[in-house]
Scaffold this motif. Structure first.
Motif, mmCIF file in Angstrom:
data_model
loop_
_atom_site.group_PDB
_atom_site.id
_atom_site.type_symbol
_atom_site.label_atom_id
_atom_site.label_comp_id
_atom_site.label_asym_id
_atom_site.label_seq_id
_atom_site.Cartn_x
_atom_site.Cartn_y
_atom_site.Cartn_z
ATOM 1 N N GLY A 213 -6.861 -7.399 -0.419
ATOM 2 C CA GLY A 213 -7.105 -8.114 -1.550
ATOM 3 C C GLY A 213 -7.658 -7.206 -2.696
ATOM 4 O O GLY A 213 -7.714 -7.617 -4.099
ATOM 5 N N ARG A 214 -8.080 -5.823 -2.336
ATOM 6 C CA ARG A 214 -8.432 -5.086 -3.259
ATOM 7 C C ARG A 214 -7.431 -4.500 -4.263
ATOM 8 O O ARG A 214 -6.239 -4.631 -3.889
ATOM 9 C CB ARG A 214 -9.430 -3.714 -2.752
ATOM 10 C CG ARG A 214 -10.626 -4.223 -2.090
ATOM 11 C CD ARG A 214 -11.456 -4.848 -2.631
ATOM 12 N NE ARG A 214 -12.684 -5.102 -1.750
ATOM 13 C CZ ARG A 214 -13.659 -4.378 -1.646
ATOM 14 N NH1 ARG A 214 -13.581 -3.066 -2.073
ATOM 15 N NH2 ARG A 214 -14.625 -4.449 -0.904
ATOM 16 N N SER A 215 -7.658 -3.816 -5.479
ATOM 17 C CA SER A 215 -6.705 -3.511 -6.213
ATOM 18 C C SER A 215 -5.566 -2.216 -5.581
ATOM 19 O O SER A 215 -6.268 -1.676 -4.611
ATOM 20 C CB SER A 215 -7.355 -2.824 -7.337
ATOM 21 O OG SER A 215 -7.941 -1.669 -7.217
ATOM 22 N N PRO A 216 -4.456 -2.068 -6.261
ATOM 23 C CA PRO A 216 -3.668 -1.063 -5.486
ATOM 24 C C PRO A 216 -4.225 0.251 -5.531
ATOM 25 O O PRO A 216 -4.181 1.388 -4.807
ATOM 26 C CB PRO A 216 -2.367 -1.039 -6.060
ATOM 27 C CG PRO A 216 -2.288 -2.441 -6.818
ATOM 28 C CD PRO A 216 -3.871 -2.931 -6.888
ATOM 29 N N THR A 217 -4.902 0.713 -6.624
ATOM 30 C CA THR A 217 -5.822 1.818 -7.024
ATOM 31 C C THR A 217 -6.944 2.115 -5.876
ATOM 32 O O THR A 217 -6.860 3.317 -5.248
ATOM 33 C CB THR A 217 -6.459 2.024 -8.321
ATOM 34 O OG1 THR A 217 -5.323 1.609 -9.225
ATOM 35 C CG2 THR A 217 -6.961 3.141 -8.713
ATOM 36 N N THR A 218 -7.536 1.003 -5.415
ATOM 37 C CA THR A 218 -8.602 1.158 -4.327
ATOM 38 C C THR A 218 -8.007 1.305 -3.208
ATOM 39 O O THR A 218 -8.220 2.460 -2.322
ATOM 40 C CB THR A 218 -9.497 -0.009 -4.193
ATOM 41 O OG1 THR A 218 -9.846 -0.228 -5.408
ATOM 42 C CG2 THR A 218 -10.333 0.131 -3.231
ATOM 43 N N LEU A 219 -6.689 0.966 -2.688
ATOM 44 C CA LEU A 219 -5.959 1.306 -1.510
ATOM 45 C C LEU A 219 -5.311 2.481 -1.606
ATOM 46 O O LEU A 219 -5.542 3.115 -0.459
ATOM 47 C CB LEU A 219 -4.929 0.159 -1.281
ATOM 48 C CG LEU A 219 -5.499 -1.105 -1.179
ATOM 49 C CD1 LEU A 219 -4.424 -2.315 -1.197
ATOM 50 C CD2 LEU A 219 -6.266 -1.438 0.008
ATOM 51 N N VAL B 120 0.758 -1.281 -0.058
ATOM 52 C CA VAL B 120 -0.037 -0.036 -0.012
ATOM 53 C C VAL B 120 0.914 1.037 -0.077
ATOM 54 O O VAL B 120 1.697 1.518 1.150
ATOM 55 C CB VAL B 120 -0.843 -0.109 1.217
ATOM 56 C CG1 VAL B 120 -1.614 1.364 1.240
ATOM 57 C CG2 VAL B 120 -2.024 -1.120 1.221
ATOM 58 N N PHE B 121 0.742 2.136 -1.034
ATOM 59 C CA PHE B 121 1.462 3.413 -0.884
ATOM 60 C C PHE B 121 0.746 4.229 -0.060
ATOM 61 O O PHE B 121 -0.637 4.836 -0.431
ATOM 62 C CB PHE B 121 1.423 3.906 -2.301
ATOM 63 C CG PHE B 121 2.134 5.391 -2.476
ATOM 64 C CD1 PHE B 121 3.624 5.212 -2.235
ATOM 65 C CD2 PHE B 121 1.380 6.423 -2.376
ATOM 66 C CE1 PHE B 121 4.241 6.609 -2.422
ATOM 67 C CE2 PHE B 121 2.228 7.757 -2.548
ATOM 68 C CZ PHE B 121 3.362 7.810 -2.395
ATOM 69 N N ASN B 122 0.828 4.702 0.984
ATOM 70 C CA ASN B 122 0.191 5.227 2.186
ATOM 71 C C ASN B 122 0.386 6.607 2.050
ATOM 72 O O ASN B 122 1.180 7.535 2.607
ATOM 73 C CB ASN B 122 0.569 4.804 3.440
ATOM 74 C CG ASN B 122 0.058 5.677 4.667
ATOM 75 O OD1 ASN B 122 -1.311 6.001 4.529
ATOM 76 N ND2 ASN B 122 0.532 5.716 5.812
ATOM 77 N N PHE B 123 -0.668 7.421 1.225
ATOM 78 C CA PHE B 123 -0.539 8.945 0.946
ATOM 79 C C PHE B 123 -0.919 9.635 2.221
ATOM 80 O O PHE B 123 -0.581 11.042 2.162
ATOM 81 C CB PHE B 123 -1.517 9.211 0.046
ATOM 82 C CG PHE B 123 -1.231 10.538 -0.605
ATOM 83 C CD1 PHE B 123 -0.257 10.564 -1.660
ATOM 84 C CD2 PHE B 123 -1.913 11.830 -0.396
ATOM 85 C CE1 PHE B 123 0.079 11.820 -2.353
ATOM 86 C CE2 PHE B 123 -1.511 13.062 -0.737
ATOM 87 C CZ PHE B 123 -0.864 12.923 -1.934
ATOM 88 N N ALA B 124 -1.371 8.856 3.224
ATOM 89 C CA ALA B 124 -1.693 9.342 4.414
ATOM 90 C C ALA B 124 -0.561 9.958 5.487
ATOM 91 O O ALA B 124 -0.706 10.378 6.320
ATOM 92 C CB ALA B 124 -2.669 8.862 5.422
ATOM 93 N N GLN B 125 0.802 9.537 5.018
ATOM 94 C CA GLN B 125 1.910 9.445 5.822
ATOM 95 C C GLN B 125 2.054 10.971 6.236
ATOM 96 O O GLN B 125 2.724 11.099 7.271
ATOM 97 C CB GLN B 125 2.995 8.774 5.125
ATOM 98 C CG GLN B 125 4.309 8.788 5.994
ATOM 99 C CD GLN B 125 4.138 7.720 7.065
ATOM 100 O OE1 GLN B 125 3.227 6.904 7.053
ATOM 101 N NE2 GLN B 125 4.970 7.976 8.158
#
Length: 293
Positions: A88-94, A34-39
């Motif tokens: 299990g969802r797509s990287p875009t969703t995450l 997950v690319f955590n943009f909330a960091q």
């Protein structure tokens, strides 16, 4: 030559500040993809919580411990309530989920602590210190030492402990790791808690440098070229990428800026990252994706 060394070393030390933010991304991406943009919002929340506690008369170390507890609780809540149901969802969703989280966390910070700008003093003056004939910032030296200690602790945690071995197994093959009994939710909880601690350290240093304000969450944008150059899955890559970005943007600003115009350090890192994407998309220490057809 001395002036060049001052600029170059000053850039390296400044790059450590970028690397501190990038490490939080690497921890979460390595464990969960997950690319955590909330960091960036977590960095802001940590700094704002800490300085607000200080302003209420709470001693420094108690404020630090309370903020650390708050960051761990926040990180665990994010993992449990938002990301675990999306497994299990797509990287875009995450990614979109963490993007929404960034705005929620910023709104919560404003609700709890207000929107005013705060000054943060850590007792380290940002003044030049002469070392070997070179003038270097005391604050940058302190930040570099803090980052070095943090990387050492993380290296011991992830290379010398059972949790670290489990994390590496999850990063290599999630399904195989679960098949041999590794509890994925537990690993994710530990990683998010550690990322919360990293966000706290980065928030204090960046808050002392820039002031605690809502634009502090935008430091996430400066971490992007660091991740692209160093690689999304390597803590060592985050450090190296930060050093490359810090040194190159300072040298470019001093020596190239007067030729083509000022402000080059604001966009030069992204030009460098674009070149890396064209030549080495995985970054210096990143893992290349292998597709079987």
């Amino acid at each position: 030559m001395e002036f060049f060394l001052e600029v170059f070393i000053g850039g390296l030390l400044a790059g450590v500040m970028y690397a501190l933010v990038a490490i939080g991304f690497v921890l979460i991406y390595k464990a969960s993809g997950v690319f955590n943009f909330a960091q960036g919002a977590m960095v802001l929340f940590a700094a704002l919580t800490f300085v607000s506690l200080l302003e209420r008369g709470i001693p420094f170390w108690l404020a630090f411990l309370l903020t650390l507890v708050a960051m761990i609780v926040l990180a665990l809540a994010i993992e449990r309530a938002v990301l675990r149901p999306l497994t299990g969802r797509s990287p875009t969703t995450l990614f979109m989920a963490t993007l929404g989280l960034a705005y929620i966390i910023e709104g919560a910070a404003q609700l709890f602590w207000g929107a005013q700008v705060h000054g943060l003093e850590l007792g380290i003056d940002d003044v030049p210190l002469e070392i070997g004939g070179l003038l270097l910032s005391q604050f940058d030296l302190f930040a570099a030492a803090t980052a070095a200690l943090l990387v050492l602790v993380l290296s011991v945690l992830f290379n010398r402990t059972r949790i670290g071995l489990a994390l590496r197994a999850v990063a290599d093959d999630t399904k195989a790791a679960m098949a041999i009994g590794i509890q994925l939710p537990r690993i994710w909880a530990v990683v998010w808690a550690v990322a919360g601690f990293v966000g706290l350290v980065a928030g204090l240093l960046w808050g002392a440098r820039l002031g605690v304000q809502f634009s502090l969450s935008l430091v996430v944008l400066k971490a992007l070229p660091v991740l692209i150059i160093g690689g999304f899955t390597s803590i060592t890559g985050a450090i190296v990428g930060g050093l490359v970005i810090g040194a190159s943007e300072k040298v470019a600003e001093v020596y190239v800026g007067p030729i083509i115009g000022g402000g080059i350090e604001n966009w030069f890192p992204y030009v460098l990252a674009l070149l890396f994407l064209l030549v080495r998309p995985a970054g210096i220490f990143g893992e290349r994706a292998i597709e079987r057809v």
